[in-house]
Scaffold this motif. Sequence first.
Motif, PDB file in Angstrom:
ATOM      1  N   GLN A  23      12.617   2.841   4.529  1.00  0.00           N
ATOM      2  CA  GLN A  23      11.902   2.109   5.583  1.00  0.00           C
ATOM      3  C   GLN A  23      12.435   0.691   5.715  1.00  0.00           C
ATOM      4  O   GLN A  23      12.571   0.159   6.812  1.00  0.00           O
ATOM      5  N   TYR A  61       4.069   8.484   4.726  1.00  0.00           N
ATOM      6  CA  TYR A  61       5.366   7.819   4.813  1.00  0.00           C
ATOM      7  C   TYR A  61       5.931   8.036   6.216  1.00  0.00           C
ATOM      8  O   TYR A  61       6.251   9.166   6.576  1.00  0.00           O
ATOM      9  N   LEU A 100      -0.446  18.375  -5.239  1.00  0.00           N
ATOM     10  CA  LEU A 100      -0.143  18.109  -6.654  1.00  0.00           C
ATOM     11  C   LEU A 100      -1.102  18.880  -7.565  1.00  0.00           C
ATOM     12  O   LEU A 100      -1.028  18.764  -8.781  1.00  0.00           O
ATOM     13  N   ARG A 103       0.822  -1.225   0.000  1.00  0.00           N
ATOM     14  CA  ARG A 103       0.000   0.000   0.000  1.00  0.00           C
ATOM     15  C   ARG A 103       0.847   1.263   0.000  1.00  0.00           C
ATOM     16  O   ARG A 103       0.447   2.286  -0.552  1.00  0.00           O
ATOM     17  N   GLN A 104       2.051   1.174   0.609  1.00  0.00           N
ATOM     18  CA  GLN A 104       2.951   2.322   0.550  1.00  0.00           C
ATOM     19  C   GLN A 104       3.428   2.538  -0.885  1.00  0.00           C
ATOM     20  O   GLN A 104       3.592   3.668  -1.329  1.00  0.00           O
ATOM     21  N   GLN A 134       1.684   1.771  -3.554  1.00  0.00           N
ATOM     22  CA  GLN A 134       0.553   2.369  -4.263  1.00  0.00           C
ATOM     23  C   GLN A 134       0.450   3.862  -3.984  1.00  0.00           C
ATOM     24  O   GLN A 134       0.156   4.652  -4.881  1.00  0.00           O
ATOM     25  N   ALA A 135       0.694   4.234  -2.717  1.00  0.00           N
ATOM     26  CA  ALA A 135       0.634   5.654  -2.365  1.00  0.00           C
ATOM     27  C   ALA A 135       1.674   6.432  -3.166  1.00  0.00           C
ATOM     28  O   ALA A 135       1.382   7.501  -3.707  1.00  0.00           O
ATOM     29  N   GLY A 136       2.874   5.889  -3.260  1.00  0.00           N
ATOM     30  CA  GLY A 136       3.937   6.557  -4.015  1.00  0.00           C
ATOM     31  C   GLY A 136       3.593   6.670  -5.488  1.00  0.00           C
ATOM     32  O   GLY A 136       3.678   7.746  -6.078  1.00  0.00           O
ATOM     33  N   LEU A 137       3.165   5.551  -6.063  1.00  0.00           N
ATOM     34  CA  LEU A 137       2.831   5.554  -7.489  1.00  0.00           C
ATOM     35  C   LEU A 137       1.677   6.498  -7.779  1.00  0.00           C
ATOM     36  O   LEU A 137       1.692   7.237  -8.764  1.00  0.00           O
ATOM     37  N   SER A 138       0.662   6.500  -6.896  1.00  0.00           N
ATOM     38  CA  SER A 138      -0.519   7.320  -7.171  1.00  0.00           C
ATOM     39  C   SER A 138      -0.192   8.806  -7.107  1.00  0.00           C
ATOM     40  O   SER A 138      -0.934   9.620  -7.637  1.00  0.00           O
ATOM     41  N   SER A 139       0.918   9.159  -6.462  1.00  0.00           N
ATOM     42  CA  SER A 139       1.272  10.581  -6.431  1.00  0.00           C
ATOM     43  C   SER A 139       2.132  10.969  -7.626  1.00  0.00           C
ATOM     44  O   SER A 139       2.637  12.079  -7.696  1.00  0.00           O
ATOM     45  N   PHE A 170      -6.299   7.439   0.942  1.00  0.00           N
ATOM     46  CA  PHE A 170      -6.507   6.029   1.270  1.00  0.00           C
ATOM     47  C   PHE A 170      -7.168   5.840   2.631  1.00  0.00           C
ATOM     48  O   PHE A 170      -7.074   6.699   3.512  1.00  0.00           O
ATOM     49  N   LEU A 179       4.964   9.429  -8.683  1.00  0.00           N
ATOM     50  CA  LEU A 179       6.367   9.001  -8.671  1.00  0.00           C
ATOM     51  C   LEU A 179       6.512   7.769  -9.559  1.00  0.00           C
ATOM     52  O   LEU A 179       5.572   6.977  -9.688  1.00  0.00           O
ATOM     53  N   HIS A 195       8.686   7.540   7.713  1.00  0.00           N
ATOM     54  CA  HIS A 195      10.059   7.982   7.952  1.00  0.00           C
ATOM     55  C   HIS A 195      10.272   9.449   7.586  1.00  0.00           C
ATOM     56  O   HIS A 195      11.384   9.950   7.678  1.00  0.00           O
ATOM     57  N   ILE A 253      10.692   5.913  -0.789  1.00  0.00           N
ATOM     58  CA  ILE A 253       9.660   5.450   0.147  1.00  0.00           C
ATOM     59  C   ILE A 253       9.965   4.061   0.694  1.00  0.00           C
ATOM     60  O   ILE A 253       9.957   3.843   1.900  1.00  0.00           O
ATOM     61  N   ASN A 304      -6.724   5.556 -11.744  1.00  0.00           N
ATOM     62  CA  ASN A 304      -5.378   6.115 -11.909  1.00  0.00           C
ATOM     63  C   ASN A 304      -4.342   5.069 -12.327  1.00  0.00           C
ATOM     64  O   ASN A 304      -3.149   5.253 -12.119  1.00  0.00           O
ATOM     65  N   GLU A 348      -1.680   6.008   4.563  1.00  0.00           N
ATOM     66  CA  GLU A 348      -0.460   5.719   3.800  1.00  0.00           C
ATOM     67  C   GLU A 348       0.497   6.900   3.760  1.00  0.00           C
ATOM     68  O   GLU A 348       1.115   7.190   2.734  1.00  0.00           O
TER      69      GLU A 348
END
Lengths: 214, 246
Positions: A139, B92, B156, A116-117, A119-124, B86, A126, B94, A135, B52, B90
Motif C-alpha cells: 500500500q 486490506y 483462522l 490500524r492496518q 494491528q489487523a495484520g498482527l491480530s491475525s 474492528f 502475522l 490492495h 500489508i 490478544n 480494516e
Amino acid sequence: MDWQVIIANLPLLMSGLAKSVQLTVVSILFSVPLGCIIAIGRLSHRRWLSGACTAFVNVLRSNPLILILFWFYFLVPLITGRNVNDLTSIIAAFIVFFAAYFAEIVRSGIQSVGARQIQAGLSSGLTYAQTMRHIVLPQAIRAMLPALITQCIVVFQGTTVVYVIGYSELLHTAASIAERTVRPVELYVTVAFIYFIVCYSASRIARHFEKGAA
Amino acid sequence: MSQPIIRVENVGLRFDSFVALDDVSLAVNAGQCIVICGPSGSGKSTLLRCINGLERFQKGDVWVDGVSVRGCQDLPKLRRGVGMVFQHFELYPHMTVLENITLAPIKAKGLSRKQAEDLAFHYLDRVGIVDQAQKHPGRLSGGQQQRAAIARALALEPKAMLFDEPTSALDPEMIAEVLYVMRDLAQGGMTMLVVTHEMGFAREVADEVIFMDRGRIVEHAPVDEFFSTPRAERTREFLNKILLKL
C-alpha cells in the motif's frame, strides 16, 4: 547555426546519454532498497536505531550533492589509503546521497498506511515483518509511486554533477565536443532537448500513477 | 466447569498519567457470548487489545486458553487463536476479499493455497457473500465489508472472537445484516466477547453483560438481571440514555 555537428557527433552524445542513464539506474537500484531500510529504521522503537537513521537522513539532506561527491572522490581514498576508481566513488556517493531522499519518501508512504492496518495484520497472527511485507509496503509503494518517480528524475538530473570530476556522461561529452568544434550553442541546445525529453516523459508517467492513486 | 477460554485477571494499564484500565477481571467460558458496553473512552477497546497482546498492560495478566499473554513467547500463535473484528473493518484494500481471507492462513498457519481457499469459501458462504470473493473491498458495501472481515477472522478457526464495535461505522440498514451473522455465530457455539451499543443484540444473544466506565467494570451481570435490575446508578443512567435513543 550548423546542425551538421550534432549529426556527426550523435553516436558520441548517445554514448554520453547511455552513461548518464546507467549511472541513474545503478544509483536508483541501490539507493531505493537502502532508503527502505533506513525508513524502517527511522520508524523503529529502538531509540539508537531511529536516532542513527534520522541523523543519516538529516546530514545527507543538509549537504549539496557535489560535496558528498568530493567526499567520496577525494577523501575516501585518502582515509582508506587505497585507490578507488572514479566510477565506484561516483556511484557510492550517489547511492548514499539519494538513499536519504528515498528514505523520506518511503517513510511518509509507510506512515500513510496507518497503525490500524498493522494491528489487523498482527491480530491475525502475522509477524511484524510479514505485516510489513504483505500489508503495509504494497500500500505504501502505491501511495508513494509518484514521489518516487519524481525523485528518480532528480537523480537523472543530478548525474550532471559528475561533470566536475570529468566523467564523460552526457553533459561532459557535449561540453568537450563543443570545445573541440566551437559549436556551444548547437550542442547545449541539443543536450537541453535530450534532458527535456527524458525528464518530461518520466514526469508524465508519474502523473499517470498520481491519477491512478486518486 | 473446564477452564475459561479467556480469563482476564486484575489487568491495569495506564498511558502516562491516564488510567485506561483499572483492575479489570472477567472470564469468558467456551460457548459464552459476553457483551461489553460503556461510554467512549471507558477502556472497552483497550481491553480487547490487551487480550490478544496488541497492547501491553502493566498489572495483572490475561490467559487465552490457558496461555498467559504476559509471559507469551509466541504471540503470533496466540493471536491467531483469537479472531478480531474492528470498527472500521480494516480489510486490506490492495487485495481481493479472497486474498484478504487467505493471507494469514497461508502465511501464519502454513496452509496450502488450496486449503486456505476452501476454508475462505466455506466462511464466505457462512456470512453470505461468497459471490463477492474476487472483488476488492472498496467495491463492497459497508455491511458486506464487515461480513468479509468476520469471515477473515473465522478462517483462522479461532477459539474465541473479539468484536470491537463492529456495527458503529455502518449505516443503519446494514447493521442488521452484520448482527444477523454474529447472532448465527453465537448460536453456533462460538465463544464471543463483543463491544457494542446494540442493546437489542445484547438482550437477545448475550449470556452476560458488562458495563465499563473510566477503565473500570462498573456492572457485570447475567443478561436478564443487567437490564431488569441494574445495581449501579451509573449503569441505570447509561441505559436510560442509550435505550431512549432507540
